[in-house]
Design an enzyme around this catalytic site. Structure first.
Site, short mmCIF file in Angstrom:
data_model
loop_
_atom_site.label_atom_id
_atom_site.label_comp_id
_atom_site.label_asym_id
_atom_site.label_seq_id
_atom_site.Cartn_x
_atom_site.Cartn_y
_atom_site.Cartn_z
N HIS A 135 9.03 -4.08 2.68
CA HIS A 135 8.66 -4.97 3.80
C HIS A 135 9.90 -5.58 4.43
O HIS A 135 10.01 -5.68 5.66
CB HIS A 135 7.79 -6.12 3.29
CG HIS A 135 6.49 -5.71 2.66
ND1 HIS A 135 6.19 -5.95 1.35
CD2 HIS A 135 5.42 -5.06 3.17
CE1 HIS A 135 4.98 -5.49 1.07
NE2 HIS A 135 4.49 -4.94 2.16
N GLN B 34 -1.11 6.21 7.77
CA GLN B 34 -1.36 4.96 8.52
C GLN B 34 -0.49 4.92 9.78
O GLN B 34 -0.95 4.57 10.87
CB GLN B 34 -1.06 3.75 7.63
CG GLN B 34 -1.04 2.42 8.35
CD GLN B 34 -0.93 1.25 7.39
OE1 GLN B 34 -1.92 0.83 6.82
NE2 GLN B 34 0.25 0.70 7.19
N LYS C 243 6.33 4.93 4.35
CA LYS C 243 5.67 4.94 3.03
C LYS C 243 4.17 5.27 3.18
O LYS C 243 3.60 6.03 2.41
CB LYS C 243 5.89 3.59 2.36
CG LYS C 243 4.85 3.15 1.35
CD LYS C 243 5.01 3.87 0.07
CE LYS C 243 4.06 3.50 -1.03
NZ LYS C 243 2.78 2.96 -0.71
N ASP C 244 3.54 4.64 4.19
CA ASP C 244 2.12 4.91 4.46
C ASP C 244 2.08 5.82 5.68
O ASP C 244 1.76 5.40 6.79
CB ASP C 244 1.39 3.58 4.72
CG ASP C 244 1.49 2.67 3.51
OD1 ASP C 244 0.75 2.88 2.56
OD2 ASP C 244 2.35 1.76 3.52
N SER D 136 5.93 -0.48 -3.78
CA SER D 136 4.56 -0.77 -3.38
C SER D 136 4.10 -2.01 -4.14
O SER D 136 4.51 -2.22 -5.28
CB SER D 136 3.67 0.41 -3.75
OG SER D 136 2.31 0.02 -3.74
N SER D 137 3.25 -2.81 -3.49
CA SER D 137 2.71 -3.99 -4.18
C SER D 137 1.99 -3.57 -5.45
O SER D 137 1.94 -4.30 -6.43
CB SER D 137 1.73 -4.72 -3.27
OG SER D 137 2.32 -4.91 -2.01
N GLN E 115 -10.26 -3.36 5.12
CA GLN E 115 -9.63 -2.07 4.83
C GLN E 115 -9.72 -1.69 3.36
O GLN E 115 -9.18 -0.67 2.96
CB GLN E 115 -8.18 -2.05 5.32
CG GLN E 115 -7.22 -2.93 4.54
CD GLN E 115 -5.84 -2.91 5.16
OE1 GLN E 115 -5.60 -3.53 6.18
NE2 GLN E 115 -4.91 -2.19 4.55
N VAL F 172 11.48 2.80 1.33
CA VAL F 172 12.44 2.22 0.38
C VAL F 172 11.93 2.52 -1.03
O VAL F 172 10.74 2.34 -1.32
CB VAL F 172 12.59 0.69 0.60
CG1 VAL F 172 13.55 0.09 -0.42
CG2 VAL F 172 13.06 0.41 2.02
N GLY G 253 1.42 -9.29 2.80
CA GLY G 253 2.10 -10.23 1.91
C GLY G 253 2.54 -9.57 0.61
O GLY G 253 2.59 -8.35 0.50
P1 PAJ Z 1 1.27 -3.54 3.41
O1 PAJ Z 1 0.84 -2.64 2.33
O2 PAJ Z 1 1.60 -4.97 3.07
O3 PAJ Z 1 2.50 -2.88 4.14
C1 PAJ Z 1 3.05 -3.47 5.28
C2 PAJ Z 1 4.05 -2.51 5.89
O4 PAJ Z 1 5.12 -2.30 4.97
C3 PAJ Z 1 3.44 -1.13 6.20
O5 PAJ Z 1 3.91 -0.66 7.46
C4 PAJ Z 1 3.97 -0.28 5.06
O6 PAJ Z 1 4.08 1.10 5.39
C5 PAJ Z 1 5.35 -0.90 4.85
N1 PAJ Z 1 5.86 -0.57 3.50
C6 PAJ Z 1 5.23 -0.74 2.31
N2 PAJ Z 1 5.99 -0.24 1.30
C7 PAJ Z 1 7.11 0.27 1.86
C8 PAJ Z 1 8.27 0.94 1.35
N3 PAJ Z 1 8.43 1.20 0.06
N4 PAJ Z 1 9.23 1.32 2.23
C9 PAJ Z 1 9.09 1.09 3.58
N5 PAJ Z 1 8.02 0.46 4.11
C10 PAJ Z 1 7.04 0.06 3.28
O7 PAJ Z 1 0.14 -1.48 5.25
C11 PAJ Z 1 -0.40 -2.58 5.21
O8 PAJ Z 1 0.12 -3.64 4.53
C12 PAJ Z 1 -1.68 -2.88 5.98
O9 PAJ Z 1 -2.45 -1.72 6.05
C13 PAJ Z 1 -1.45 -3.48 7.40
C14 PAJ Z 1 -0.70 -2.49 8.31
C15 PAJ Z 1 -0.68 -4.80 7.31
C16 PAJ Z 1 -2.83 -3.78 8.07
O10 PAJ Z 1 -3.57 -4.66 7.31
#
Ligand code: PAJ
Length: 280
Positions: free
Chosen positions: A33, A149, A145-146, A181-182, A57, A172, A27
């Site tokens: 996202h 992961q 980005k991750d 990033s959040s 996590q 992105v 979220g």
């Molecule tokens: P979250 O941090 O919410 O990220 C969800 C997805 O969005 C992940 O695959 C992450 O790599 C991608 N994402 C985040 N920032 C990004 C960016 N700047 N550019 C492209 N993609 C981006 O990652 C998680 O959640 C959790 O670990 C989850 C996989 C949901 C398991 O709980």
């Protein structure tokens, strides 16, 4: 757009959905996202976005309770991205009382982020696996980005013969180069520009590699010099690694990945970038 909270409801509806693309998120959606949702929308009949802040996590030092949340806004953004189903499982469905089965990837998950966030990837792979079982998607979308992961999830899918495709989507970035990033919400706009130092260091290494420099020690020393320009940047790790095994490389042969993590004004930021050696 349908909002689903219970696994039983999801199971009952699944048969009518055709090819399903799943985008797992915690979220607080941003453009990173949304780029995953767009990639899923382009090739699937049904797009399922799971929204679940996964408690397992977060290592003890992380603050699960204060993770940014804004469900009404997330639902608006998902609807605007033409998502078909938002799945928000209750904590009871994901971790019922007495839950005690874990999915854990070995060596790949224990280095880099794994060293700084003990148990983090075990929580990620367990929840990702559970959500795969609940949604049964044909494809799932993860951000580069991750990067670790992404590699860890791919390994789990291969090792456990899961019948689905993992699609990697590019990072992105903000105009400054800082990866969205959040956690950026904890930094002012001005500080975010400064926090893009890790990305700028990686760009500098790519510049050198493009001119033929292949020794990791030289590339890393140059990156450290760039990072030294920002006193607020407190580095956890910085490495040049094999793109699949994530093992450090002494020398780049054709391609490698740069991975790094730092704390900036107390906010932990990670980034990574492909490193391509000039072809001879
Ligand atoms: P979250 O941090 O919410 O990220 C969800 C997805 O969005 C992940 O695959 C992450 O790599 C991608 N994402 C985040 N920032 C990004 C960016 N700047 N550019 C492209 N993609 C981006 O990652 C998680 O959640 C959790 O670990 C989850 C996989 C949901 C398991 O709980």
């Amino acid at each position: 757009m349908k909002l689903v909270g219970r696994v039983a409801e999801l199971r009952a509806a699944r048969a009518d959905w055709g090819r399903v693309g799943r985008v797992p998120t915690m979220g607080f959606l941003h453009d990173g996202h949304l780029s995953l949702l767009r990639a899923a929308r382009a090739v699937n009949e049904t797009v399922v976005n799971s929204l679940c802040v996964n408690p397992t996590q977060f290592a003890p030092s992380d603050v699960f309770a204060s993770y940014p949340r804004d469900t009404p806004r997330d639902l608006e953004l998902a609807a605007a991205s033409d998502v078909d189903v938002v799945f928000m499982p209750s904590e009871y469905d994901v971790y019922p009382p007495g839950f005690d089965t874990w999915v854990e990837v070995g060596a790949l998950a224990s280095r880099w982020e794994g060293e700084y966030r003990h148990g983090h990837f075990r929580g990620v792979t367990t929840v990702v696996m559970k959500l795969f079982q609940m949604i049964q998607p044909d494809a799932a979308y993860f951000g580069e980005k991750d990067y670790q992961q992404l590699v860890v999830v791919k390994k789990m899918v291969a090792d456990l013969n899961l019948p689905l495709e993992i699609v990697a989507c590019p990072t992105v970035r903000e105009p400054s180069g800082l990866a969205l990033s959040s956690r950026n919400a904890y930094l002012s706009v001005e500080r975010r520009r400064a926090a893009s130092i890790l990305y700028r260091a990686m760009l500098r290494a790519q510049e050198l590699a493009s001119s033929g420099v292949s020794e990791s020690s030289v590339l890393l020393a140059e990156m450290q010099e760039v990072l030294a320009q920002e006193f607020a940047a407190d580095l956890d790790y910085l490495a040049i690694v094999d793109r699949e095994s994530l093992e450090p490389l002494d020398r780049v042969v054709s391609q490698a990945r740069m991975v790094g993590a730092l704390r900036f004004d107390g906010v932990r930021l990670i980034d990574n970038l492909e490193l391509t050696l000039r072809s001879a």
